[in-house]
Design a protein around this motif. Sequence first.
Motif, mmCIF file in Angstrom:
data_model
loop_
_atom_site.group_PDB
_atom_site.id
_atom_site.type_symbol
_atom_site.label_atom_id
_atom_site.label_comp_id
_atom_site.label_asym_id
_atom_site.label_seq_id
_atom_site.Cartn_x
_atom_site.Cartn_y
_atom_site.Cartn_z
ATOM 1 N N UNK A 40 1.580 4.387 -21.637
ATOM 2 C CA UNK A 40 1.513 4.009 -20.217
ATOM 3 C C UNK A 40 1.616 5.226 -19.309
ATOM 4 N N UNK A 41 0.803 5.206 -18.256
ATOM 5 C CA UNK A 41 0.904 6.237 -17.216
ATOM 6 C C UNK A 41 1.969 5.865 -16.188
ATOM 7 N N UNK A 42 2.046 4.567 -15.885
ATOM 8 C CA UNK A 42 2.968 4.081 -14.861
ATOM 9 C C UNK A 42 3.594 2.771 -15.323
ATOM 10 N N UNK A 43 4.891 2.655 -15.157
ATOM 11 C CA UNK A 43 5.596 1.391 -15.368
ATOM 12 C C UNK A 43 6.224 1.004 -14.040
ATOM 13 N N UNK A 44 5.968 -0.224 -13.624
ATOM 14 C CA UNK A 44 6.456 -0.701 -12.334
ATOM 15 C C UNK A 44 7.290 -1.957 -12.528
ATOM 16 N N UNK A 45 8.393 -2.048 -11.804
ATOM 17 C CA UNK A 45 9.159 -3.288 -11.802
ATOM 18 C C UNK A 45 9.712 -3.529 -10.408
ATOM 19 N N UNK A 46 9.465 -4.722 -9.917
ATOM 20 C CA UNK A 46 9.818 -5.082 -8.552
ATOM 21 C C UNK A 46 10.893 -6.168 -8.550
ATOM 22 N N UNK A 47 12.094 -5.801 -8.069
ATOM 23 C CA UNK A 47 13.201 -6.733 -7.909
ATOM 24 C C UNK A 47 13.597 -7.392 -9.231
ATOM 25 N N UNK A 48 13.789 -6.579 -10.243
ATOM 26 C CA UNK A 48 14.157 -7.113 -11.557
ATOM 27 C C UNK A 48 15.382 -6.479 -12.195
ATOM 28 N N UNK A 69 0.826 -1.205 0.000
ATOM 29 C CA UNK A 69 0.000 0.000 0.000
ATOM 30 C C UNK A 69 0.861 1.255 0.000
ATOM 31 N N UNK A 70 1.865 1.271 0.870
ATOM 32 C CA UNK A 70 2.749 2.432 0.944
ATOM 33 C C UNK A 70 3.574 2.589 -0.328
ATOM 34 N N UNK A 71 4.000 1.461 -0.894
ATOM 35 C CA UNK A 71 4.819 1.508 -2.107
ATOM 36 C C UNK A 71 4.038 2.052 -3.294
ATOM 37 N N UNK A 72 2.827 1.535 -3.509
ATOM 38 C CA UNK A 72 2.021 1.992 -4.648
ATOM 39 C C UNK A 72 1.561 3.435 -4.455
ATOM 40 N N UNK A 73 1.300 3.829 -3.204
ATOM 41 C CA UNK A 73 0.933 5.221 -2.949
ATOM 42 C C UNK A 73 2.103 6.150 -3.257
ATOM 43 N N UNK A 102 13.485 1.954 -3.072
ATOM 44 C CA UNK A 102 12.204 2.243 -3.703
ATOM 45 C C UNK A 102 12.352 3.610 -4.351
ATOM 46 N N UNK A 103 12.491 3.618 -5.678
ATOM 47 C CA UNK A 103 12.845 4.826 -6.411
ATOM 48 C C UNK A 103 11.769 5.210 -7.412
ATOM 49 N N UNK A 104 11.544 6.505 -7.538
ATOM 50 C CA UNK A 104 10.527 7.018 -8.463
ATOM 51 C C UNK A 104 11.192 7.948 -9.481
ATOM 52 N N UNK A 105 10.882 7.694 -10.758
ATOM 53 C CA UNK A 105 11.408 8.496 -11.851
ATOM 54 C C UNK A 105 10.259 9.009 -12.714
ATOM 55 N N UNK A 160 11.604 -0.985 -7.464
ATOM 56 C CA UNK A 160 12.006 -1.523 -6.167
ATOM 57 C C UNK A 160 13.002 -2.635 -6.440
ATOM 58 N N UNK A 161 14.108 -2.651 -5.702
ATOM 59 C CA UNK A 161 15.087 -3.723 -5.910
ATOM 60 C C UNK A 161 15.949 -3.897 -4.669
ATOM 61 N N UNK A 162 16.640 -5.048 -4.623
ATOM 62 C CA UNK A 162 17.533 -5.369 -3.519
ATOM 63 C C UNK A 162 18.716 -4.400 -3.541
#
Length: 270
Positions: free
Chosen positions: A138-146, A55-59, A264-267, A182-184
């Motif tokens: 696309x409005x948003x592109x998300x990638x988690x640990x990739x 929830x916090x991440x997507x917000x 957790x980075x936003x561009x 988001x990544x390690x």
Amino acid sequence: MRHRLVAVAAITTLAAVASVAAQQPASLRQAIDAAVAAPSRTPANSARDKYRHPAETLAFFGVKPGDTVVEIWPSGGWYTEILAPLTKGKGTLYAAVPSGNAKGVEALKAKDAALYGPIRVVSFPAAAGQAKVPDGTADVVLTFRNVHNWRMGYQQGGQDYSPEAFKQMYAMLKKGGTLGIEDHRLPESASDERETKSGYIKVSTVRRLAEAAGFKFVGASEVNANKADTADWPNGVWTLPPSYALKDQDRAKYAAIGESDRMTLKFRKP
């Protein structure tokens, strides 16, 4: 002087995070909270919310129900289980998968066609002739640990293809669109070689790749930080849960540490 500069940089980053958080309307957080609480989620996945803070991440990324959202490499669909109910009937959700590997998404579609059926499956990185996210949509592109996988050449014969991955993510976004990563997290003091073996990656590397592709850095959140993770485990990040690469060896120790320390980075695409 060096310590003063580091302190100023830290204050600037925190200010950027606070500014982004302040811009999120209550209705957005309510929609995200409802998606996280959706009864369709797998209980085993929900149990990991304490590590992944969805929830916090997507917000923080500012994902809205009406957005066209691209999830890069959803794998088993941990975040897909949240993004599908969040966007259902209002937005569009793409699952961008490695060529020929859509098993996780297809399993979700078979499980609940009404919820997951509308997901559009495309390839990433897309080769000539493969289905892809149309440029500038696309409005948003998300990638988690990739990103670490791309650096390690996963599914590409060990060749680093991260620049091409960022190039394609940039192309699919609208102007003003958001890239959420988001990544390690690998300490900046670690050797560059460890990025190709440990599963961890430096924040500076991710920023370099994103900015080389044309992205502008917006801010960072520490919501997925884990100070107990020293990022120097015998089998890399896979030593920790949920992988437990060492199986029962010191399992209680690694369970107590929890999942990895994550950036957790936003561009933004200008």
